[in-house]
Design an enzyme around this catalytic site. Structure first.
Site, PDB file in Angstrom:
ATOM      1  N   VAL A  96       0.861  -1.179   0.000  1.00 30.04           N
ATOM      2  CA  VAL A  96       0.000   0.000   0.000  1.00 30.04           C
ATOM      3  C   VAL A  96       0.899   1.231   0.000  1.00 30.04           C
ATOM      4  O   VAL A  96       1.821   1.325   0.807  1.00 30.04           O
ATOM      5  CB  VAL A  96      -0.912   0.017   1.251  1.00 30.04           C
ATOM      6  CG1 VAL A  96      -1.858   1.201   1.198  1.00 30.04           C
ATOM      7  CG2 VAL A  96      -1.686  -1.283   1.364  1.00 30.04           C
ATOM      8  N   LYS A 108      -3.611   0.496  -2.920  1.00 30.22           N
ATOM      9  CA  LYS A 108      -3.211  -0.904  -2.699  1.00 30.22           C
ATOM     10  C   LYS A 108      -3.049  -1.567  -4.052  1.00 30.22           C
ATOM     11  O   LYS A 108      -3.939  -1.548  -4.886  1.00 30.22           O
ATOM     12  CB  LYS A 108      -4.263  -1.628  -1.861  1.00 30.22           C
ATOM     13  CG  LYS A 108      -3.908  -3.061  -1.568  1.00 30.22           C
ATOM     14  CD  LYS A 108      -4.370  -3.510  -0.184  1.00 30.22           C
ATOM     15  CE  LYS A 108      -5.771  -4.050  -0.185  1.00 30.22           C
ATOM     16  NZ  LYS A 108      -6.178  -4.535   1.138  1.00 30.22           N
ATOM     17  N   ASP A 156     -11.377 -11.581   9.062  1.00 28.38           N
ATOM     18  CA  ASP A 156      -9.962 -11.360   9.381  1.00 28.38           C
ATOM     19  C   ASP A 156      -9.803 -10.090  10.203  1.00 28.38           C
ATOM     20  O   ASP A 156      -8.940  -9.262   9.937  1.00 28.38           O
ATOM     21  CB  ASP A 156      -9.125 -11.311   8.109  1.00 28.38           C
ATOM     22  CG  ASP A 156      -7.638 -11.518   8.398  1.00 28.38           C
ATOM     23  OD1 ASP A 156      -7.319 -12.039   9.487  1.00 28.38           O
ATOM     24  OD2 ASP A 156      -6.803 -11.149   7.560  1.00 28.38           O
TER      25      ASP A 156
END
Ligand SMILES: *[C@@H]1O[C@H](CO)[C@@H](O)[C@H](O)[C@H]1NC(C)=O
Ligand SMILES: *[C@@H]1O[C@H](CO)[C@@H](O)[C@H](O)[C@H]1NC(C)=O
Ligand SMILES: *[C@@H]1O[C@H](CO)[C@@H](O)[C@H](O)[C@H]1NC(C)=O
Ligand SMILES: *[C@@H]1O[C@H](CO)[C@@H](O)[C@H](O)[C@H]1NC(C)=O
Ligand SMILES: *[C@@H]1O[C@H](CO)[C@@H](O)[C@H](O)[C@H]1NC(C)=O
Ligand SMILES: *[C@@H]1O[C@H](CO)[C@@H](O)[C@H](O)[C@H]1NC(C)=O
Ligand SMILES: *[C@@H]1O[C@H](CO)[C@@H](O)[C@H](O)[C@H]1NC(C)=O
Ligand SMILES: *[C@@H]1O[C@H](CO)[C@@H](O)[C@H](O)[C@H]1NC(C)=O
Ligand SMILES: *[C@@H]1O[C@H](CO)[C@@H](O)[C@H](O)[C@H]1NC(C)=O
Ligand SMILES: *[C@@H]1O[C@H](CO)[C@@H](O)[C@H](O)[C@H]1NC(C)=O
Ligand SMILES: *[C@@H]1O[C@H](CO)[C@@H](O)[C@H](O)[C@H]1NC(C)=O
Ligand SMILES: *[C@@H]1O[C@H](CO)[C@@H](O)[C@H](O)[C@H]1NC(C)=O
Length: 856
Positions: free
Chosen positions: A552, A566, A663
């Site tokens: 990024v 990104k 996540d």
């Protein structure tokens, strides 16, 4: 009397003395200690204080030879876990076991010594008199001074340092990293002969410690566990199921570590052993039938045999033995071993198709092909650096054949042939194999375009190719800088574009479905040139970090707006799936606690996502930084906690579709200039239909330490798995410790530690000392309480995010008591999952796009 024994060489004399002092001689009903003026004769026993283990003379079945050993107390069939004179049995019943000259000695009636612990030279600082041996409840025999009786740390000699074939809970296997030597477990010669057999098991520290089984005759490796990542051994396919058995590696001091494992509280008896035939087994004692049951037995399939398919080969479990082996991309079967291969022997392996390019100045056109879900090769070396540095480190080293970046270990590179690679049906790591430029382009099928080659490894990735192509086509068509997300409005249907072409029906249907759902506001498209200018050519100084699938960079648009770009790593298939997922998903989400997508770019091979820029980076850059941590006072932490909770609630409930992030972790929480948290990285998120509550996945993704037990073990995910991760996050924010690297005297991780403090009624000890004085105790304790509710092992009992938000904000709410992590309650599911042949939900194809299958 100690002085007398010092000069004695004859056990007869000791016996005489003992007879004279018969008050101190056996038989005493049960004792666990034997002082140096006593002996244990054949027929007498020592019993550990809690009557768990027993020590004495025994004969194996069908034999009259006598051995000194340790076995479980009171078990119908004697289970021997340690043998002293394994190679030198006493032929009759005249044996005597005792302490002489600071050593443990096994001798016969004629004082002939059959075995000695050889510890007389150890610890010269100790006074020779008054030694004692004690059998303790862990199954360890300890020789020490009388004052230190039974204390493992102050032992002169311990049986656990000289194991036979069995690894018991809480015993320690020491590993001297500098020397690369560990204690070895050596198999019995046969089921009924404790003599040293042909197989041994030990730990190889190279790269990161792993368990290895050797055939001692040829010194060949027969099996290995894969490297230790601080949670599991990554080469054992079902190991994540064993997560709860508390394997851990403990640093003693520089270069000395030990492995140990815990039995779940009050769980059944358990042991690991190296069988006489070379198999590694985990045995559980079933009280009901008074029998040991093998829970895991390794190797369990043809592919787990060491290097089954030879160097640069990959073994993939299959019912047809002839289909087990294949070569890595860029490699061909070694022509020299065609005959062996025809007879099913692949050990000749594969050879490189095109030589690597390696020049003195380090420049190379070589690239990497990615192989997901594998057991990484043997003989790795660890180098420092992040994902990007790992790739460069490998490219710049002429002898480097591949690399992998493993959570919990870091960068591993291989400087020699890639040995013993196996493809897992689920789980596994991603290996990057170095190949020449030409092999990057044309796959083994020959003449396929680069995009296709990459896509082949993951069928799901085909879909992004399709999507990209569609977007590309569509953009060219309307020649505008703005298109509706997914390109659906005026664009062709997938089935029209790919009419008759090679794309599976399911894949195209799935894609169409996703596009229909995707009718949010139009998303700006950036040209790759504009982004290159904005980021100063992706200059290193602008690099912000590493996202789920690529670096990024910070950028500034001509108007002055700051952005974060990104970028999917080129020339590797890594992350295509995640890229697609994130793009489709996040474009639809609008909430102040979710990071916002400003646009994207798909051009040629470039795939980039453009986000709003977060000046304060991610939460972990504050929370785990000893300097910046100070800026996180309680008010800020509480604001962050509330923000994350609201963001998650939006995902779970407020947006039209239910979204599971999967996540959630500290590094995925970004902070804006006012320290407002924003959840990021939706690469692994999954959309759920309206009334779907739980799904099952074959490929468990996420981060160990944040995964709920049902997800880690069974691949089951639901909103409650996010709630669990949120609980872990909460504990980390309050304590200022990472869950994964947390260690205290008696707890292996932060959650266990928190449970312990909670049970002891002192949860406030969990609060980061930095904020202890300034924080609002009421709020902090309330947060800990909520966290404990979130990390309950039963998903049903965990609160939903809406109750969490309510609990965090409500005053004087009386909260339910959390239920403790109950490991034993998990064992039946655990058993089902890992019992041989009862594996659930294993599919042998790797179509990840269909991984979400609804459950009624
Ligand atoms: C015991 O030895 C006898 C004779 O050597 C043999 O026939 C028998 O199979 C053995 N039993 C076991 C359990 O090994
Ligand atoms: C003890 O071992 C023998 C031989 O393996 C077996 O036949 C017998 O069933 C075992 N007894 C129990 C109670 O497990
Ligand atoms: C005791 O051990 C020491 C060191 O190995 C040895 O030198 C000595 O001879 C031994 N003494 C007896 C009585 O065995
Ligand atoms: C051992 O301890 C005894 C009693 O404390 C003492 O008299 C003796 O000198 C000590 N021997 C050695 C070698 O330190
Ligand atoms: C050894 O033990 C005896 C009897 O228990 C005791 O009298 C003596 O002081 C002890 N000697 C040492 C050095 O501890
Ligand atoms: C490791 O082994 C070497 C050689 O045996 C020894 O010199 C060193 O002290 C050991 N290191 C530790 C930490 O025990
Ligand atoms: C161990 O090695 C010996 C000698 O090579 C062989 O005879 C025996 O069968 C082997 N035992 C096992 C269990 O493999
Ligand atoms: C013990 O064995 C019995 C009979 O095979 C079985 O029903 C039971 O589930 C087993 N218990 C455990 C904890 O595996
Ligand atoms: C397989 O082939 C290799 C040579 O490629 C040979 O060394 C090995 O002995 C063979 N193994 C078997 C089981 O035939
Ligand atoms: C490195 O060497 C190659 C030829 O070996 C050359 O083509 C390339 O320009 C060199 N690169 C640098 C950065 O010097
Ligand atoms: C290249 O990699 C090999 C294998 O890991 C390593 O032994 C060697 O030291 C590395 N060379 C350099 C220059 O880093
Ligand atoms: C602590 O927080 C509670 C609940 O938010 C609030 O009612 C109370 O006034 C706060 N106490 C202090 C000293 O700020």
């Amino acid at each position: 009397m100690g002085f007398i024994t010092k000069t004695l060489t004859n056990l007869h004399i000791i016996t005489i003395i003992l007879l004279l002092h018969s008050s101190r001689v056996f038989p005493q009903s049960t004792t666990s200690r034997l002082d140096q003026d006593q002996v244990l004769r054949d027929g007498e026993i020592l019993v550990s204080p809690q009557q768990i283990f027993e020590l004495g003379f025994f004969s194996p079945r069908n034999s009259s030879s006598r051995y000194v050993g340790i076995w479980y107390y009171g078990m119908q069939n004697r289970t021997v876990v340690w043998v002293a004179n394994r190679d030198n049995p006493i032929p009759d019943n005249s044996g005597v076991f005792g302490i002489r000259n600071r050593s443990l000695i096994v001798s016969d009636g004629n004082s002939q010594v059959y075995w000695s612990s050889d510890s007389s030279a150890a610890r010269n600082d100790l006074n020779l008199s008054n030694l004692t041996m004690m059998l303790v409840d862990s199954g360890n025999l300890i020789l020490s001074t009388v004052e230190n009786a039974g204390r493992e740390e102050d032992a002169i000699w311990r049986s656990c340092d000289h194991p036979t074939d069995t690894f018991l809970p809480n015993l320690r296997v020491y590993l001297n990293i500098t020397e690369g030597i560990s204690q070895q477990f050596v198999s019995w010669r046969t089921a009924n002969d404790p003599a040293k057999g042909n197989y041994s098991m030990g730990v190889d520290p190279r790269g990161s410690p792993q368990v290895v089984v050797w055939d001692d005759r040829s010194n060949r490796r027969l099996w290995r566990s894969g490297h230790w990542n601080n949670q599991i051994f990554i080469g054992v396919p079902r190991m994540r199921s064993l997560l709860l058995f508390g394997f851990r590696l403990v640093n003693v001091d520089d270069g000395l570590v030990y492995f140990t494992f815990e039995n779940p509280n009050s769980g059944p008896l358990m042991r690991f052993l190296i069988q006489w035939n070379g198999a590694v087994q985990q045995m559980i004692y079933n009280q009901t039938i008074s029998r040991w049951t093998p829970m895991v037995s390794l190797p369990s399939n043809g592919c787990e045999e060491y290097n089954k398919c030879g160097n640069f080969g990959i073994c993939r479990p299959s019912t047809a033995p002839s289909q087990l082996c294949s070569c890595m991309r860029g490699f061909d079967p070694n022509p020299r071993f065609q005959d062996q291969r025809n007879s099913g022997n692949w050990s000749g392996g594969c050879v490189r198709r095109t030589g690597l390019e390696c020049s003195a100045n380090g420049s190379t056109s070589d690239g990497f092909v990615e192989r997901m879900g594998v057991k990484l090769p043997d003989f790795a070396d660890r180098i420092a650096g992040d994902r990007g540095e790992c790739e460069n480190g490998c490219l710049q080293n002429c002898s480097c054949m591949g690399y992998a970046f493993v959570e919990g270990i870091g960068c591993l590179i291989w400087g020699d042939e890639l040995i013993d690679v196996e493809e897992f049906e689920q789980g596994g790591e991603t290996l990057f194999i170095r190949v020449a430029d030409s092999d990057l382009v044309s796959g083994s099928n020959g003449g396929v375009s680069k995009t296709t080659v990459i896509a082949v490894s993951v069928t799901g990735a085909v879909v992004i190719g399709v999507l990209a192509l569609l977007l590309w086509k569509y953009r060219n068509k309307v020649k505008a800088c703005q298109i509706p997300c997914g390109g659906k409005k005026n664009g062709p249907l997938v089935s029209e574009v790919f009419n008759g072409q090679d794309i599976s029906v399911e894949a195209s249907e799935q894609l169409e479905r996703e596009m229909k759902e995707c009718d949010g506001p139009p998303l700006p498209v950036f040209s790759s040139h504009a982004l290159e200018v904005a980021t100063d050519g992706y200059a290193n100084k602008n690099k912000l970090g590493q996202g789920g699938f690529g670096p990024v960079h910070k950028g500034i648009l001509p108007g002055g707006q700051e952005i974060a770009v990104k970028r999917l790593a080129k020339s590797s298939g890594q992350g295509l799936e995640e890229f697609k997922n994130e793009m489709i998903l996040i474009a639809k989400l609008q909430h102040r606690n979710l990071v916002r997508l400003l646009g994207y770019c798909i051009e040629g091979e470039e795939r980039m996502l453009v986000y709003e820029y977060m000046p304060n980076k991610s939460l972990d850059s504050f929370l785990f930084d000893s300097v910046k941590k100070v800026e996180l006072d309680w008010k800020t932490r509480f604001k962050i906690i509330e923000g994350i909770a609201r963001g998650l609630l939006y995902l779970h409930r407020d947006s039209r579709l239910r979204i599971i992030h999967r996540d959630l972790k500290v590094s995925n929480i970004l902070l804006d200039e006012e320290m407002n948290p924003k959840i990021s990285d939706f690469g692994m998120a999954r959309i759920f239909g309206g009334n779907q509550n739980e799904a099952n996945t074959n490929r468990v993704v996420g981060t160990y330490g944040y995964m709920s037990p049902e997800y880690a073990m069974e691949g089951l995910f639901s909103v409650k798995s996010d709630v669990y991760s949120f609980g872990v996050l909460l504990l980390e924010i309050i304590s200022g410790h990472r869950n994964n690297s947390f260690r205290s005297e008696d707890s292996t991780n932060l959650i266990r530690h928190a449970w312990k403090l909670w049970k002891e009624g002192k949860p406030e000890e969990l609060i980061d000392p930095l904020i202890l004085d300034s924080c609002n105790r009421t709020e902090a304790l309330q947060c800990i309480h909520v966290a404990m509710l979130c990390v309950q092992s039963s998903a049903v009992q965990r609160p939903t995010m809406s109750s969490v938000v309510f609990m965090l904000e409500g005053e004087n709410t009386s909260l339910p008591q959390p239920n403790e992590l109950d490991l034993t309650s998990l064992s039946s599911a655990e058993m089902d999952l890992i019992m041989e042949g009862r594996e659930i939900n294993v599919s042998s194809n790797d179509v990840t796009i269909t991984e979400v299958s609804g459950r009624p």
